[in-house]
Design an enzyme around this catalytic site. Structure first.
Site, PDB file in Angstrom:
ATOM      1  N   GLU A 111       0.822  -1.209   0.000  1.00 20.89           N
ATOM      2  CA  GLU A 111       0.000   0.000   0.000  1.00 20.89           C
ATOM      3  C   GLU A 111       0.856   1.259   0.000  1.00 20.89           C
ATOM      4  O   GLU A 111       0.493   2.265  -0.614  1.00 20.89           O
ATOM      5  CB  GLU A 111      -0.930  -0.013   1.218  1.00 20.89           C
ATOM      6  CG  GLU A 111      -1.982  -1.107   1.168  1.00 20.89           C
ATOM      7  CD  GLU A 111      -2.813  -1.184   2.422  1.00 20.89           C
ATOM      8  OE1 GLU A 111      -4.021  -1.479   2.313  1.00 20.89           O
ATOM      9  OE2 GLU A 111      -2.273  -0.946   3.521  1.00 20.89           O
ATOM     10  N   GLU A 131      -3.232  -9.931   4.473  1.00 20.46           N
ATOM     11  CA  GLU A 131      -4.120  -9.623   5.593  1.00 20.46           C
ATOM     12  C   GLU A 131      -5.297 -10.585   5.685  1.00 20.46           C
ATOM     13  O   GLU A 131      -5.778 -10.896   6.780  1.00 20.46           O
ATOM     14  CB  GLU A 131      -4.651  -8.187   5.459  1.00 20.46           C
ATOM     15  CG  GLU A 131      -3.642  -7.100   5.792  1.00 20.46           C
ATOM     16  CD  GLU A 131      -2.797  -6.685   4.601  1.00 20.46           C
ATOM     17  OE1 GLU A 131      -2.172  -5.626   4.653  1.00 20.46           O
ATOM     18  OE2 GLU A 131      -2.751  -7.447   3.598  1.00 20.46           O
TER      19      GLU A 131
END
Length: 260
Positions: A111, A131
């Protein structure tokens, strides 16, 4: 802590380096330091381009420091002025930022790279959003990734947590260029110097327009540009630089951008 995030200036270019062994994972203090570095970059009129790089060969960035979080040493509600990694939510960052990726960009590290405007990566790099395996999700990637690559491939990465090597990332357009590690930084600096010589007010107008237009229809965005309702567009069209460009073209010389 001062050695975790270091900066180096060369002319109008700022290089920000994250060095937090072993995986360049980010916890709240590191995130705040990064935010201050990028805030200073944003607010310094003499700086025009930033490079984000990390130290080490194995990890570009492992994202959120899970060990610190598990030990109760992290404060995920306060990542500083720019949000996680100091750049992801930094308001009015209207200057180009280049990611220099070497190694694994995992979760928040992926990210972080996506928060930059250009991504140059070594042939040793890879990307993943694991995640999902912990029963959570990569929130920023869920917003950004389907806009940067084909929807179904983005969803594959988000839903399975699988690894994507750098060649695949380049094929989908997530990475601008893949280079041997020995050539990576040289190439990034070549691009940074190219941009540093460009028109800063036009770059600012591009970044604001692209950012705001994501939430608008095409016609609404075009209407705002035409009416100079973006602050950066209004500044650009009223500037000396907007006259300098055509004048330099007519005089067959390189323009001298003053940023005003």
């Amino acid at each position: 802590m001062a050695d975790i995030v270091t900066t180096r200036r060369e002319g109008a270019i700022l290089e920000v380096t994250l060095d937090r062994p072993k995986a360049n994972a980010i916890e709240w203090t590191t995130s705040k330091l990064m935010g201050e570095a990028f805030k200073d970059f944003r607010d310094d009129p003499k700086l025009r381009v930033a490079i984000l790089k990390t130290a080490g060969d194995k990890f570009f960035c492992a994202g959120w420091d899970l060990k610190a979080a598990a030990a109760g040493n992290d404060r995920p509600s306060d990542y500083g002025v720019g949000g996680f990694g100091g750049i992801q939510e930094l308001r009015d960052l209207n200057k180009p930022v280049i990611a220099c990726v070497n190694g694994m960009a995992v979760g928040g590290g992926f990210e972080l790279a996506l928060s930059c405007d250009l991504i140059y990566a070594s042939d040793r790099s890879s990307f993943a959003l694991p995640e999902i395996r912990a029963g959570v999700f990569a929130d920023a990637a869920a917003i950004k990734l389907p806009k940067r690559m084909p929807y179904h491939i983005a969803m594959d990465l988000l839903l399975t947590g699988r690894w994507m090597d750098v060649i695949e990332a380049h094929r989908w357009g997530v990475v601008n260029e893949v280079l041997p590690k020995e050539r990576l930084e040289q190439r990034v600096w070549e691009i940074a110097k190219l941009l540093a010589g460009g028109p800063p007010l036009a770059f600012a107008a591009i970044k604001e327009t692209v950012r705001v237009a994501e939430t608008l229809s095409f016609q609404d965005a075009m209407n705002r540009v035409a009416r100079r309702q973006f602050a950066t567009v209004d500044v650009l069209y009223s500037s000396e630089d907007s006259i300098e460009g055509p004048r330099a073209f007519a005089e067959k010389r390189d323009p001298v951008w003053k940023g005003r």
